[in-house]
Each structure stands twice: as structure tokens, then as C-alpha cells.
Scaffold this motif. Structure first.
Motif, PDB file in Angstrom:
ATOM      1  N   VAL A 132     -77.898  47.144   7.865  1.00  0.00           N
ATOM      2  CA  VAL A 132     -79.216  47.427   8.443  1.00  0.00           C
ATOM      3  C   VAL A 132     -79.541  48.904   8.254  1.00  0.00           C
ATOM      4  CG1 VAL A 132     -79.201  45.561  10.165  1.00  0.00           C
ATOM      5  CG2 VAL A 132     -78.078  47.716  10.685  1.00  0.00           C
ATOM      6  N   VAL A 187     -83.323  44.959   8.337  1.00  0.00           N
ATOM      7  CA  VAL A 187     -82.218  44.208   7.730  1.00  0.00           C
ATOM      8  C   VAL A 187     -82.207  44.426   6.218  1.00  0.00           C
ATOM      9  CG1 VAL A 187     -81.319  41.895   7.262  1.00  0.00           C
ATOM     10  CG2 VAL A 187     -82.171  42.472   9.543  1.00  0.00           C
ATOM     11  N   GLN A 196     -85.932  38.863   8.131  1.00  0.00           N
ATOM     12  CA  GLN A 196     -87.032  39.722   7.685  1.00  0.00           C
ATOM     13  C   GLN A 196     -88.376  39.081   8.040  1.00  0.00           C
ATOM     14  OE1 GLN A 196     -85.632  40.163   3.682  1.00  0.00           O
ATOM     15  NE2 GLN A 196     -84.400  41.985   4.157  1.00  0.00           N
ATOM     16  N   VAL A 250     -79.328  44.159  17.144  1.00  0.00           N
ATOM     17  CA  VAL A 250     -78.477  43.178  16.461  1.00  0.00           C
ATOM     18  C   VAL A 250     -78.212  41.993  17.402  1.00  0.00           C
ATOM     19  CG1 VAL A 250     -76.204  42.789  15.432  1.00  0.00           C
ATOM     20  CG2 VAL A 250     -77.436  44.917  14.957  1.00  0.00           C
ATOM     21  N   LEU A 285     -73.547  42.371   8.420  1.00  0.00           N
ATOM     22  CA  LEU A 285     -74.943  42.809   8.400  1.00  0.00           C
ATOM     23  C   LEU A 285     -75.046  44.233   7.903  1.00  0.00           C
ATOM     24  CD1 LEU A 285     -76.515  41.923  11.869  1.00  0.00           C
ATOM     25  CD2 LEU A 285     -77.346  41.206   9.643  1.00  0.00           C
ATOM     26  N   GLU A 332     -80.896  36.317   5.749  1.00  0.00           N
ATOM     27  CA  GLU A 332     -81.522  37.614   5.437  1.00  0.00           C
ATOM     28  C   GLU A 332     -83.046  37.472   5.371  1.00  0.00           C
ATOM     29  OE1 GLU A 332     -79.448  39.629   2.165  1.00  0.00           O
ATOM     30  OE2 GLU A 332     -81.415  40.310   1.445  1.00  0.00           O
ATOM     31  N   TYR A 355     -87.639  41.599  11.483  1.00  0.00           N
ATOM     32  CA  TYR A 355     -86.510  42.542  11.476  1.00  0.00           C
ATOM     33  C   TYR A 355     -86.448  43.241  10.108  1.00  0.00           C
ATOM     34  CZ  TYR A 355     -85.216  40.281  15.804  1.00  0.00           C
ATOM     35  OH  TYR A 355     -85.239  39.794  17.080  1.00  0.00           O
ATOM     36  N   THR A 366     -80.353  51.569  13.593  1.00  0.00           N
ATOM     37  CA  THR A 366     -80.513  50.256  14.234  1.00  0.00           C
ATOM     38  C   THR A 366     -79.518  50.141  15.389  1.00  0.00           C
ATOM     39  OG1 THR A 366     -81.175  49.288  12.121  1.00  0.00           O
ATOM     40  CG2 THR A 366     -80.440  47.766  13.845  1.00  0.00           C
ATOM     41  N   VAL A 382     -77.423  40.446   4.449  1.00  0.00           N
ATOM     42  CA  VAL A 382     -76.629  39.587   5.333  1.00  0.00           C
ATOM     43  C   VAL A 382     -75.686  38.763   4.463  1.00  0.00           C
ATOM     44  CG1 VAL A 382     -76.678  37.758   7.089  1.00  0.00           C
ATOM     45  CG2 VAL A 382     -78.596  39.364   6.928  1.00  0.00           C
TER      46      VAL A 382
END
Lengths: 80, 80
Positions: free
Chosen positions: B47, A34, A27, B56, B45, A23, A31, B51, A37
Motif C-alpha cells: 500500500v 492499494v 481499488q 487495512v 498487501l 486488488e 482503497y 497507510t 495484493v
């Protein structure tokens, strides 16, 4: 031959170190979308024909999962 | 919030040490019906809404899987 898939996940509230690491890493890679995770195990079992789901559950409880901190879900895979 | 599940597995022909270990251990515990065990990752995940699956896929290629030795499959989880 019969096929079962087993999904092993940390129980709610149990810290998931690989998930937390992924995670943060995502980031940091940019990303920002997100949120969370979680990383569990995806076990693909091939067993002799006629093996019951109860028998697979036993394997999970004894070896494939740690019932103290993990949940698992067994799915019989048809036509494989 | 959107949810994607990712299944990461070793490519065919790539040795899977955790799977091989679990396979032997189950057989030693008396589960003679076990033919094969493969152990991959099950990534959940969360998000931001909107997204895309392509985004992904990029995360998988960059961080969540190792495309040299692993395959991955992305599934959008609806109604979560």
C-alpha cells in the motif's frame, strides 16, 4: 504435540488470480492506496512430538504446495 | 511503499473443508504423525506510504476476510 506454520505463496512472475481479484475489488471500493495484493495459503499443522522439519518439507512438496508454481516457508511454532 | 501481511483463519469451531481434506490426504499418504491441519489465507498487501493499520483492518472487514466465520491478524512488515 508440535506445531508448524507453513506459508505458501505463488512464485515471482506467476499470476495470482485471487490476489489480482482482491486488488481490483479493493481499488473499486475506493482503497486507492492499494498497490498490490498477493494471496497465498497459511497452513497450521499439528503433528506428533518429534516430527522433523524435513518431514514437514516432504508433506509440502507432496501435497500442501505445488512446487512448480509455489514457494513455501516452514516455521516451527515454539511453546504452543 | 508500505507492506502489511494479513493472516486469515477460520474461527475456532468453524469447519475448515480444505484443512480437513489435506489432513485426511496426508494421513492416507502415510503421514500418521499428522494430528490436525487448518488452512487459512496469507495475504501480502502493498500500500502507499502512510497507510494506517486501521485502514487495512477496514479492508479486511469489508473484503479480505469474512468476519462471521474468520479471524484475521495484521502484521506490519518493516524494512521492506
Amino acid at each position: 504435540m508440535a506445531r508448524f506454520d507453513v506459508y505458501v505463496t505463488y512464485k515471482k512472475g506467476i499470476f495470482d488470480p485471487p490476489g489480482a481479484t482482491a486488488e481490483r475489488a479493493l481499488q473499486h471500493l475506493g482503497y486507492d492506496e492499494v498497490r498490490s495484493v498477493r494471496i497465498g495459503k497459511y497452513v497450521q499443522l499439528e503433528v506428533a512430538d518429534g516430527t522433523s522439519e524435513d518431514r514437514v518439507r516432504e508433506m509440502c512438496e507432496k501435497l500442501l504446495a505445488n512446487p512448480v508454481i509455489e514457494d513455501f516457508r516452514i516455521v516451527r511454532v515454539e511453546g504452543d
